[in-house]
Design a protein around this motif. Sequence first.
Motif, PDB file in Angstrom:
ATOM      1  N   VAL B 510      23.737   4.158  -3.916  1.00 57.27           N
ATOM      2  CA  VAL B 510      22.714   4.347  -4.948  1.00 57.27           C
ATOM      3  C   VAL B 510      21.998   3.027  -5.235  1.00 57.27           C
ATOM      4  O   VAL B 510      20.772   2.968  -5.284  1.00 57.27           O
ATOM      5  N   ARG B 520      17.592   5.494  -9.162  1.00 58.86           N
ATOM      6  CA  ARG B 520      18.498   4.554  -9.836  1.00 58.86           C
ATOM      7  C   ARG B 520      18.279   4.614 -11.345  1.00 58.86           C
ATOM      8  O   ARG B 520      17.153   4.579 -11.813  1.00 58.86           O
ATOM      9  N   MET B 526      25.861   5.044 -11.294  1.00 60.76           N
ATOM     10  CA  MET B 526      25.996   6.376 -10.702  1.00 60.76           C
ATOM     11  C   MET B 526      26.503   6.205  -9.281  1.00 60.76           C
ATOM     12  O   MET B 526      26.067   5.323  -8.559  1.00 60.76           O
ATOM     13  N   SER B 576      19.457  12.013 -10.683  1.00 62.17           N
ATOM     14  CA  SER B 576      19.558  10.842 -11.560  1.00 62.17           C
ATOM     15  C   SER B 576      18.934  11.135 -12.918  1.00 62.17           C
ATOM     16  O   SER B 576      19.446  10.714 -13.958  1.00 62.17           O
ATOM     17  N   GLU B 580      20.915  11.045 -16.427  1.00 63.37           N
ATOM     18  CA  GLU B 580      20.422  10.183 -17.507  1.00 63.37           C
ATOM     19  C   GLU B 580      20.251  10.990 -18.793  1.00 63.37           C
ATOM     20  O   GLU B 580      20.668  10.586 -19.875  1.00 63.37           O
TER      21      GLU B 580
END
Lengths: 429, 622
Positions: B510, B520, B526, B576, B580
């Motif tokens: 990642v 990212r 992650m 991602s 988040e």
Amino acid sequence: MSNQNQLVSKVDWITVSLYALFVLAGWMNIYSAVYNPETHLWIFDAKFYDSNAGKQLIWIATSLILIICIFAIDFRFFEAFAPIIYAGFIGLLILVPFLGVTINGSHSWFKFGSITIQPAEFAKTATALLLAKYINEPQVNLSKWKNQWFSAAIIGLPMLLIIASNETGSALVFASFLILLYREGLPGEYPGLFIGFVTIFVSALLLSPWTILATLIVIAGCIIALSPIYIQRLKQTYVKAALFIVGIMFMVFLVDLAVNKVLKEHQRNRIKVLIDPSFDPRGLGYQVTQSKIAIGSGGFWGKGYLQGTQTKFDFVPEQSTDFIFCTIGEEHGFFGVMVVIILFVVFLWRLMYLADQQRSRFARAYGYGVVGILFFHFLVNIGMTIGLMPIMGIPLPFFSYGGSSLWSFTILLFIFLKLDSHRSDMLSR
Amino acid sequence: MFEGRRQILLLFFIIIGLVFLGKLFFLQVIDDSYEKAADNNAIRKIIQIPFRGEVYDRHNKLIVYNTPVYDLYITPRKAHVRDTLQFCQLFGITRAYFDSTCKQAKAYSRVKPFLFLKHLSKEDFARVQDAMVDFPGFTFTTTAFRTYQSKAFSNALGYVAEINSNSLQNQKDDYYRQGDYVGVSGIESFYEEDLRGQRGVKYRMVNSNGVEKGDFKEGRLDIQPIAGKNLFTGVDIRLQEYADSLMQHKVGSVVAIEPSSGEILTMVSAPSYDPSLLAGRNFSKYYRDLALDPMKPLLNRPPSAYYRPGSTFKLIQALVGLQLGIITPGSVFTHAGAPVKCHAHNTSHNDLHNAIQWSCNPYFYHAFRKILYENTQGNTYERSAQGLQRWSELVANFGFGRKLGVDLGNEKKGILPNVEYYNKVYKGENTWKFSNIYSLSIGEGELVVNPLKMANVAAIIANRGWYIPPHLVKAIGDNKIVDPFYKTPVSVGIDAKHFGVVIEGMKDAVLHGTVGSDGRIPDIVMCGKTGTSQNAKGEDHSVFIAFAPKENPKIAIAVFVENAGFGGFAAAPIASLIIEKYLKGKVDRKAVEEKFMNKSYLPNVLSVTGPKPQKPKKDTLK
């Protein structure tokens, strides 16, 4: 006092008890048929007497008065006045088309105030009396043509008048006098022929002509095969057999013709329903189907008194009158109907036994007349509720709701009991 | 004279009596069809349908509930409408409708209620209620429609519809009748028996005209209705909606699982449909449209669609190799000698960490070759068979080739090829070897999975070796009953120590590996792995599995975007964003969010069925 004691000891209490039992059981079932848990009335309620159960209670009470009257009359009256009674009812039957009123589609009732009377119900008793009186004549011998014709005329006259007022069912009851005549010496061929004809009639309706033909050929073949050899060798035997078969097939053809051409639409339908209840399930078939459902749902022990759903909610038309047997079947089950049928056969046996005890041929013949009429009602009424007989509007004696019906059967029966109680006073011939 | 004739007559009477008794015995005792007919005649069964259970999300937010609707019935004999115009205006019906319906009702029965108007809303009902005193003979009955708080959860939730004739005939316990509503798919179907509750029954006696005459047996046989049980899901409906919005203009799936509990946080199938379309009076119209749609919006892809795992499978390849002791974190393989191509990456020291970070195809080709060949058997065929046997047993532990037991009816097993499988394909034992099946090394070939399985793989790695069977519903009813199956951890038979190097590799994939900058998250570590699922019919499918944060993971995810190409392009950024959103409650990367929300990967050529198992490969490595 001693006279009365004598009377009490001479009345056949077994028959009276059975009568009382039937009337009481009938009333309880009529009560159940009209019983409504929501608007429930009891006998002290004036309104109760607007219901069938209430009215039947009145008919029962008045029947008691009739019984007392019959016992008060001299026993010789019935034989002596038989022709006059008969003539009176013939007169009423003739007048009914002109003066009568129509009830339930049948134009055969007289109305006196609030009471309605159907003379046809009483004509049976009158006919039985006259027929018994005629047979009582010393020279009468029922194996003679002349006497047979005269008897047939006594029976046939009221029958024709009743057919004329469109009460075929009540008219057919007169066929039951065959039992009286048979007992008094009518050759056995007559009832034999009658049963034979009914068999052919029913087969003609139920089976195809080819099936009947095949059956007849098989029967004839069997009879010939079992006969002695010399009969088998006779040409005549085969001619006779052929004639016999042709004759019966001709009758089958006639029955077909009669059913399709002579009978009226509603009569034809009643017979068709018997063969196939699903024919017209909302109309004529409805009655038979609903009747069978009511009886069939009773099971062995029944649903219990006042618990019948079919009975209470008007599913079976004529629930209290002609179809009272359904109520018994539904609420008391197979056990209940078995008791009723056994008691009824016992009742008929008792009456025949009493009749045979009579010294007077009049009383005996009349007794067999009573047996015949009661048996015919029993046969047709129960038969139609279980789909074995076409629907004819005739009641179950003592059980069914209705003043004319209860009164006429009470009179019919108690005249015989009155005669029976005087059997030692009668001259034997 | 003729005394004997009395006996003949008596015999005749007795025969008639016996005939009657015989017939009566048949009617009353033997044939029981009359009892049923009598009950049909006189007993009316009134079914009281209880409210269906409601569905809640993990924060006890109501997702699905019931809205009452009202059906208007007319009883012609009692009905009396003085002002027909007013009546028609009140209900918004035409005079023609009024007249024809009244006529139909009368033709049906004068005393029985007849359905006059269907599905009046609560608002309409409130409006007309007071006016009804002027119109005797009209009655209302209440039914309910499913109502949805969110449009985003339709596929997994399923829908409720009138039972079809097939299910009606094949039902086990004779519960449903014509016209009953039943859960058709998703959890509505899986939890049908909990949701539907217990139907109430009232027996009323009716007369021959159908007029009610009181309770049958004083109501002793009546059954009170019991409301359906509520379902408490582990789904985060806000996250679900967010994931759904990211998947618009795309075909694919998102599955997110809480690794510690196996609870499914999000399950998106794209494209989807508005669930309210299938919960109302126009069901049949909308259902037709949806069922005929070539995009298959009714298909719940996460448990049902077929894909190849692609490079995401390299994680399992690595773990199996480590567990079998065939490779170590320090094992090095170069690109040389492998028929599979690789992306340009630093291969100066190509160890396992590096291979995962850069998704090195030759590395896993060599590793899988070693797994198959390093055993005691004689020739390469026999060695391949024994090697594949050991390998497939371990891979099966991850849920491949079998159902995980998710609480959805349409979960597909997928395919895990084992020795038996290849013996069948190549028609006989020892007829195939590594060179025939090397595509497996990089998650292609005969291997078939669904997105749910891959999300579970991410959870297994997050947990370092175990999982709880993924499930949507975490508790049933107000007593919060939990199926023990969804509480029991399952070990995959890989020692926890082997996960370290894999997780480090995923972290670097990642940070500076196969995942681009869009994938990212600035302040969250992650761990992920990209994949490219080969698709014979068009552009490859983009696959990404991940979990976060690296320490004490809270979410494991799999994202499949069909026809989006390399895994790092579409699937990784979408995953991602969802992570988040879940971990921070908000997304700071607005530009990335907007880019992927609007991006369309809708294919020109539609393919939703996934790859078919490939034809046997010729031995190309001679």
